[in-house]
Design an enzyme around this catalytic site. Structure first.
Site, mmCIF file in Angstrom:
data_model
loop_
_atom_site.group_PDB
_atom_site.id
_atom_site.type_symbol
_atom_site.label_atom_id
_atom_site.label_comp_id
_atom_site.label_asym_id
_atom_site.label_seq_id
_atom_site.Cartn_x
_atom_site.Cartn_y
_atom_site.Cartn_z
ATOM 1 N N ASP A 148 -1.587 -0.546 5.972
ATOM 2 C CA ASP A 148 -1.881 0.019 7.293
ATOM 3 C C ASP A 148 -3.369 -0.014 7.627
ATOM 4 O O ASP A 148 -3.781 0.512 8.668
ATOM 5 C CB ASP A 148 -1.393 1.470 7.375
ATOM 6 C CG ASP A 148 -2.232 2.414 6.515
ATOM 7 O OD1 ASP A 148 -2.491 2.058 5.346
ATOM 8 O OD2 ASP A 148 -2.619 3.484 7.007
ATOM 9 N N ASP B 134 0.841 -1.193 0.000
ATOM 10 C CA ASP B 134 0.000 0.000 0.000
ATOM 11 C C ASP B 134 0.882 1.252 0.000
ATOM 12 O O ASP B 134 2.082 1.181 0.306
ATOM 13 C CB ASP B 134 -0.898 -0.036 1.243
ATOM 14 C CG ASP B 134 -1.731 1.208 1.410
ATOM 15 O OD1 ASP B 134 -2.431 1.579 0.460
ATOM 16 O OD2 ASP B 134 -1.671 1.813 2.501
ATOM 17 N N ASP C 98 -0.184 5.275 0.880
ATOM 18 C CA ASP C 98 -0.374 6.231 1.972
ATOM 19 C C ASP C 98 -0.480 5.527 3.316
ATOM 20 O O ASP C 98 -1.306 4.633 3.504
ATOM 21 C CB ASP C 98 -1.652 7.046 1.739
ATOM 22 C CG ASP C 98 -1.583 7.887 0.470
ATOM 23 O OD1 ASP C 98 -0.901 8.912 0.493
ATOM 24 O OD2 ASP C 98 -2.203 7.500 -0.532
#
Length: 231
Positions: free
Chosen positions: A182, A19, A21
């Site tokens: 995240d 991922d 951001d």
């Protein structure tokens, strides 16, 4: 489901998806700046970076809607959304990587994985028009075999469409791939396509999964020791 906080992890894989951001780049400061510049155009109260952080993860359009709701307590009309969406994207595109930074451990992890011959992809809910220049400015583009962006709403994680495309494009079986992120969206997308999900303890989302088995979580990307599978 309790999280399994692990200092190091080791896997034999052919590919890894990561991922953007909150996993590779702390982009919150520049996203918050763009959001607040947009709110100022509405004569609306600005928000703290901490407040904006809790709204990141589902694309810049959703971020704008959440910021307006938080600041003004209302939703934008379709015409207002079209106008301010364009403004926010312009503000953000002008300063994609001014206050943002790459998290510790990211460069060393990507470098090691590439050197081992592992196929790497960035899979993000950010649009390609923002993702590609951000990766360039952060000097991360060179590490990835391909980059998958949610240019269509149906592509956004937790939908597994982008992970499925990655596996198909590089002829990788799901059990020879990991997905690192995240957010629970990353883990759900991975799980939906049979890919093993790994969470990071930092970032903007939550990695507390409601799946049968709790996900492993690491504090740095380079705590994940990937080896090229001999298959």
């Amino acid at each position: 489901m309790p999280l399994r906080q692990i200092e190091t992890l080791s896997y034999d894989v052919k590919a890894a998806a990561v991922d953007l951001d909150g996993t590779m780049i702390n982009s919150a400061p520049d996203l918050a700046a763009a959001a607040n510049l947009t709110l100022e155009q509405m004569n609306a109260p600005v928000l703290s970076v901490e407040t904006v952080i809790g709204m990141i993860g589902d694309g810049i359009d959703t971020l704008l809607k959440r910021c307006v709701k938080e600041s003004l307590g209302k939703e934008l009309s379709d015409n207002e959304m079209k106008k301010y969406r364009r403004l926010m994207r312009e503000f953000y595109a002008a300063d994609l990587f001014t206050k943002s930074h790459v998290y510790p451990g990211v460069i060393s992890a990507l470098t090691e994985w590439r050197e081992k011959g592992i196929v790497l992809s960035c899979i993000t809910n950010k649009a390609s028009e923002l993702t590609l220049p951000l990766l360039e400015k952060a000097e991360l583009t060179e590490y990835f075999n391909n980059i998958y962006c949610a240019d269509e709403p149906t592509d956004r994680k937790p939908a597994p469409a982008m992970i499925h495309s990655f596996l198909s494009d590089f002829d990788v079986e799901p059990d020879h791939c990991v997905m690192v992120g995240d957010s629970v969206h990353d883990l759900h997308a991975a799980e939906s396509d049979g890919v093993f999900g790994i969470g990071v303890s930092y970032g903007y989302g939550t990695v507390d999964s409601d799946s049968q088995n709790s996900p492993p979580v690491v504090d740095r990307l380079d705590a994940i020791d990937l080896h090229l599978a001999n298959v």
